[in-house]
Write an enzyme that holds these catalytic residues in place. Structure first.
Site, PDB file in Angstrom:
ATOM      1  CG  ASN A 331      -2.267   0.610   0.956  1.00  0.00           C
ATOM      2  OD1 ASN A 331      -2.557   1.012  -0.169  1.00  0.00           O
ATOM      3  ND2 ASN A 331      -3.096   0.713   1.971  1.00  0.00           N
ATOM      4  CG  HIS A 373      -7.096   0.653   7.262  1.00  0.00           C
ATOM      5  ND1 HIS A 373      -5.907   1.345   7.368  1.00  0.00           N
ATOM      6  CD2 HIS A 373      -6.973  -0.122   6.145  1.00  0.00           C
ATOM      7  CE1 HIS A 373      -5.102   1.000   6.370  1.00  0.00           C
ATOM      8  NE2 HIS A 373      -5.723   0.121   5.622  1.00  0.00           N
TER       9      HIS A 373
END
Length: 498
Positions: A331, A373
């Site tokens: 990521n 998240h």
């Protein structure tokens, strides 16, 4: 696959197909409108009425970017966009929101707050440049060490329409990758997209996407995550089976993520988005790190890459030996955003913890990542647990791996690789199980072996490290004593000779 996943994949494939059409639009204004219209259409198809969240948060964030003074605009916009995630996820908790809408909102949060950080950084450069011009007594024709560009000035004159276009550009609207406003602007102003190998790059990535998807479907069929929540799993399966089950479930998760991210990269490559000449030294998420504007004059003579929009270096994640290296390749576009806007700007000196000035800002960065998240306990168990394992890994790297060579080094590397994937899988299981009840039930069924073994290895590592340091001190004192004795003996011999 769930119906949401099917719709998601269809939208991504549609965006990939649209890339060849969008790239051929010669009028840049028209291309921008088409790209935004496609992005809005994708958001509405995936989210339905829940897409209102995206529009409302964008309106609030845009107001913060444009109306708040640049000296504080980045902080206010950050608070607005990340604050809206609270309302968004409370709404999700009670009424339910499609999972892919959450991803759209997450990427939107990074984009809008990111452009505010870019604007503030540009404003500071302009202020420093003006101050230097006022106070500097040098020759006015001498080049200033503080470089400013047209882009810095342009950021101070942003319009709501430009922020809207950037935020809802169909490229990256679903799952990213995150890219800067500068990358978005270059797509419409630079000729690189015309000369980059768009079709070849897309076909290459599509082959990998099909492979990852096949792995996901196969492993998800054989080792579904739901089985780890069943009574049969806890009552009829052995301790070893339960412990080893973290490997296939996390492998399934990786294959799913790799599929989505690779398809998202295909959307970029097919449209020529994020293509830069090799000479510009592009970085993931950031774009060029060297001057590149002059390269447009002979754009057809350069070789190109799409490094800017590569979000996860899959082969490096899988093949690297250590947990720390794996994190660096995972990521990476989002990691760039976190590094530039949280890690580097966090006032570490003000919140210094003894001599460990890096500890607070590392914790703040990971906490921001976990918050971004989601709010479920699994996000925090997983992400906030990573630095503790990395510290353990670093300790043992110095103890046994760093000085090893030959066959011993290869054996140690493989051992580190196995432990790396166990750590990823063990922590990742918490991310997947999500709720505290599910996490605690699973970890209890394997006697919290991950945390217990890491604690033991940490204690043993501290002991061995202290023993090694003590041995080094004894060796140093012995060497100093020997050197001192030799000096005395030499002095006696010299006196006798005289």
């Amino acid at each position: 696959m769930s119906i949401d996943d099917v719709i998601y994949v269809i939208c991504l494939l549609g965006c990939i197909g649209a890339g060849s059409y969008v790239k051929k639009i010669t009028d840049e204004g028209q291309r921008k409108l088409v790209s935004t219209a496609l992005g809005v259409l994708v958001v509405v198809i995936v989210s339905g009425l829940h897409s209102l969240h995206c529009f409302v948060s964008l309106a609030l964030g845009t107001a913060a970017v444009l109306l708040v003074h640049p000296s504080k605009g980045h902080l206010v916009t950050f608070a607005v966009m990340f604050g809206y995630l609270v309302f968004f996820r409370i709404f999700d908790f009670y009424l339910g929101i499609p999972g892919h809408t959450n991803m759209i909102q997450m990427i939107l949060t990074l984009k809008v707050s990111g452009i505010a950080f870019e604007k503030t950084a540009a404003w500071k450069r302009l202020q420093a440049h003006d101050e230097q011009k006022k106070n500097d007594q040098r020759d006015v024709h001498q080049e200033s060490p503080i470089e400013i560009t047209d882009y810095d000035v342009e950021l101070q004159n942003l319009s709501a329409a430009e922020i809207l276009h950037y935020s809802f550009n169909y490229i990256g609207v679903l799952t990213g990758p995150y890219y800067r406003y500068r990358t978005y602007r270059d797509y419409f102003e630079m000729p690189f997209k015309t000369h980059a190998p768009t079709v070849e790059a897309t076909l290459e990535k599509l082959k990998y996407a099909v492979f990852y998807c096949a792995l996901y479907l196969a492993t998800n069929y054989m080792w579904p995550l739901d089985y780890a929540l069943s009574d049969e799993f806890f009552n009829d399966r052995s301790f070893v089976y339960r412990l080893l089950y973290v490997w296939p479930t996390f492998f399934t998760f990786r294959a799913r993520i790799y599929t989505g991210l690779t398809l998202s990269e295909c959307v970029c490559t097919m449209a020529g988005f994020g293509a830069y000449p090799d000479e510009s030294d592009p970085n993931n998420g950031e774009g060029p790190r060297k001057r590149y504007q002059h390269l447009k004059r002979d754009a057809d003579k350069h070789t190109y890459n799409f490094t800017t929009i590569v979000n996860t270096r899959v082969l490096e994640v899988e093949r690297c030996w250590t947990f720390r290296e794996g994190m660096k390749h995972w990521n990476v576009c989002v990691q760039y955003w976190l590094a530039v806007n949280v890690y580097k700007l966090f006032p570490s000196k003000k919140y210094r913890v003894g001599s460990f000035c890096d500890l607070p800002r590392t914790g703040a960065t990971l906490l921001c990542s976990a918050y971004w998240h989601g709010f479920r306990p699994g996000h925090y168990f997983c992400i906030m647990g990573a630095p503790f394992y990395v510290s353990l890994e670093d300790m043992w790297d110095k103890l046994v791996r760093k000085s090893a060579t030959g066959t011993s080094r290869r054996v140690i590397d493989v051992t580190f690789w196995i432990f790396k994937w166990f750590a990823f899988s063990y922590l990742g299981e918490a991310f997947l199980l999500s709720s505290f009840g599910n996490i605690w039930r699973f970890y209890s069924s394997v006697y919290h072996i991950g945390y217990v073994s890491w604690a033991v290895m940490t204690a043993l590592g501290f002991y061995l490290t202290s023993q090694r340091k003590a041995a080094e001190r004894r060796k140093k004192r012995a060497a100093e004593k020997a050197a001192g004795g030799d000096g005395i003996a030499a002095a006696i011999e010299k006196e006798k000779a005289q």
